[in-house]
Design a protein around this motif. Structure first.
Motif, mmCIF file in Angstrom:
data_model
loop_
_atom_site.group_PDB
_atom_site.id
_atom_site.type_symbol
_atom_site.label_atom_id
_atom_site.label_comp_id
_atom_site.label_asym_id
_atom_site.label_seq_id
_atom_site.Cartn_x
_atom_site.Cartn_y
_atom_site.Cartn_z
ATOM 1 N N THR A 15 0.818 -1.215 0.000
ATOM 2 C CA THR A 15 0.000 0.000 0.000
ATOM 3 C C THR A 15 0.852 1.265 0.000
ATOM 4 O OG1 THR A 15 -1.789 -1.103 1.183
ATOM 5 C CG2 THR A 15 -1.748 1.305 1.303
ATOM 6 N N THR A 16 2.012 1.224 0.656
ATOM 7 C CA THR A 16 2.764 2.457 0.914
ATOM 8 C C THR A 16 4.025 2.657 0.075
ATOM 9 O OG1 THR A 16 4.073 1.398 2.670
ATOM 10 C CG2 THR A 16 1.978 2.421 3.312
ATOM 11 N N ALA A 17 4.553 1.596 -0.516
ATOM 12 C CA ALA A 17 5.869 1.686 -1.158
ATOM 13 C C ALA A 17 5.859 2.563 -2.406
ATOM 14 C CB ALA A 17 6.371 0.290 -1.521
ATOM 15 N N ILE A 18 6.953 3.286 -2.586
ATOM 16 C CA ILE A 18 7.178 4.090 -3.789
ATOM 17 C C ILE A 18 7.785 3.186 -4.856
ATOM 18 C CG2 ILE A 18 8.419 6.070 -4.735
ATOM 19 C CD1 ILE A 18 8.659 7.006 -1.746
ATOM 20 N N LYS A 19 7.331 3.305 -6.068
ATOM 21 C CA LYS A 19 7.840 2.500 -7.177
ATOM 22 C C LYS A 19 8.796 3.340 -8.033
ATOM 23 C CE LYS A 19 5.052 -0.795 -5.913
ATOM 24 N NZ LYS A 19 5.565 -1.975 -5.187
ATOM 25 N N GLY A 20 9.857 2.705 -8.512
ATOM 26 C CA GLY A 20 10.764 3.374 -9.429
ATOM 27 C C GLY A 20 10.199 3.381 -10.840
ATOM 28 N N THR A 21 10.883 4.095 -11.715
ATOM 29 C CA THR A 21 10.421 4.174 -13.108
ATOM 30 C C THR A 21 11.076 3.120 -13.985
ATOM 31 O OG1 THR A 21 12.162 5.719 -13.810
ATOM 32 C CG2 THR A 21 10.160 6.666 -12.822
ATOM 33 N N GLY A 22 12.148 2.503 -13.467
ATOM 34 C CA GLY A 22 12.856 1.498 -14.245
ATOM 35 C C GLY A 22 13.916 2.061 -15.166
ATOM 36 N N ARG A 23 14.133 3.384 -15.110
ATOM 37 C CA ARG A 23 15.129 3.967 -16.014
ATOM 38 C C ARG A 23 16.546 3.608 -15.567
ATOM 39 N NH1 ARG A 23 15.654 10.477 -14.836
ATOM 40 N NH2 ARG A 23 14.986 10.431 -12.671
ATOM 41 N N ASN A 24 17.460 3.571 -16.531
ATOM 42 C CA ASN A 24 18.848 3.244 -16.257
ATOM 43 C C ASN A 24 19.584 4.468 -15.711
ATOM 44 O OD1 ASN A 24 21.298 1.694 -16.336
ATOM 45 N ND2 ASN A 24 21.848 2.811 -18.202
ATOM 46 N N ILE A 25 20.288 4.287 -14.613
ATOM 47 C CA ILE A 25 21.077 5.358 -14.018
ATOM 48 C C ILE A 25 22.549 5.030 -14.241
ATOM 49 C CG2 ILE A 25 21.653 6.609 -11.913
ATOM 50 C CD1 ILE A 25 18.805 7.068 -12.713
ATOM 51 N N SER A 26 23.201 5.776 -15.105
ATOM 52 C CA SER A 26 24.604 5.510 -15.440
ATOM 53 C C SER A 26 25.432 6.777 -15.252
ATOM 54 C CB SER A 26 24.719 5.023 -16.885
ATOM 55 O OG SER A 26 26.061 4.758 -17.213
ATOM 56 N N PRO A 27 26.439 6.760 -14.378
ATOM 57 C CA PRO A 27 27.242 7.955 -14.141
ATOM 58 C C PRO A 27 28.192 8.255 -15.287
ATOM 59 C CG PRO A 27 28.153 6.125 -12.921
ATOM 60 C CD PRO A 27 26.869 5.628 -13.537
ATOM 61 N N PRO A 28 28.431 9.521 -15.611
ATOM 62 C CA PRO A 28 29.383 9.876 -16.659
ATOM 63 C C PRO A 28 30.812 9.602 -16.221
ATOM 64 C CG PRO A 28 28.584 11.851 -15.558
ATOM 65 C CD PRO A 28 27.783 10.701 -15.027
ATOM 66 N N LEU A 29 31.704 9.526 -17.182
ATOM 67 C CA LEU A 29 33.105 9.202 -16.897
ATOM 68 C C LEU A 29 33.735 10.233 -15.965
ATOM 69 C CD1 LEU A 29 35.471 7.305 -17.464
ATOM 70 C CD2 LEU A 29 36.037 8.711 -19.457
#
Length: 258
Positions: A15-29
């Protein structure tokens, strides 16, 4: 943490959990380069970090710190030497003098118009990627001209922690960055000024929930809570988030937040 408590909380989290969007998080060099070069440089010019052993060497984690200056994220990122992302207001990405830095260090743009929901979902994406989420529970820089500078905490950090209940939250209390770059006063940081960061003991939502001085819940009491209506569950969850946040803010003060 007992599997019974975890299972009981999972029922409530439906009931309470926040859901992510599933997008890829990749840090730049450049981000990776900065994480290994900035810390030694900052240490030479007056930065001091205590308790860095509390930052896990791998896996997701949440670093929650007081917010005194624009330079706070840079010092915390360099200290952790981990891929650490902050949620940043979109106007920073549209200002010429800050946009390059936001993108170069892998910060996550959040739009004012879509409000907190998008920001919280982006926070889950960061943690799902196994990275560190940097967050300021106050929600903004303190612009107070006299101490205490710490503002009341917002419950976003607790809502995130309760959605990923096995991810550690690391409190960080620091002082000195306001002297380095004061809000609405300094255009450039005074890097020679000293700053101290104290990293406290990590705690997960489930650990806090089971602690008598924290959430004070057992698997049985959570099972009873799960029997309530959705509205009642959300109301009780909000109360827990408020208590978690208030105790977190007290931890920041104990760690030196002015």
């Amino acid at each position: 943490m007992s599997s019974e408590l975890e299972s009981a909380w999972a029922k409530i989290a439906e009931t309470t959990a926040i859901k992510g969007t599933g997008r890829n998080i990749s840090p730049p060099l450049l981000f990776r380069f900065l994480t290994w070069t900035a810390q030694p440089m900052f240490r030479l010019i007056g930065a001091k970090w205590n308790g860095l052993y509390n930052v896990p060497s791998g896996g997701p984690a949440i670093i929650a710190a007081n917010h005194l200056s624009h330079v706070d994220p840079l010092y915390i990122i360099s200290a952790s030497r981990r891929t650490t992302h902050y949620l940043t207001k979109d106007d920073h990405f549209h200002r010429r003098h800050t946009a390059w830095f936001m993108r170069a260090t892998g910060q996550i743009e959040t739009a004012r118009e879509t409000g907190a929901s998008e920001a919280l979902s982006a926070a889950i994406d960061i943690l799902d990627a196994g990275n560190i989420l940097g967050i300021f529970p106050e929600g903004t820089r303190s612009k107070r001209t006299e101490g205490p500078f710490l503002l009341p905490g917002k419950t976003g950090v607790a809502r995130i922690a309760s959605s990923v209940p096995n991810v550690p939250v690391i409190p960080v209390g620091h002082r000195g960055t306001r002297e380095k770059m004061a809000p609405k006063t300094d255009k450039l940081p005074k890097l020679w000024k000293k700053a101290t960061f104290n990293f406290g003991q990590p705690i997960t939502w489930l650990e806090w929930l089971a602690d008598d001085s924290g959430g004070g819940h057992s698997a049985h009491s959570l099972a009873e809570l799960a029997k309530l209506s959705e509205a009642e569950i959300r109301s009780q969850h909000s109360k827990l988030c408020r208590k978690f946040t208030d105790q977190l803010m007290c931890s920041l003060v104990a760690l030196g937040a002015p």
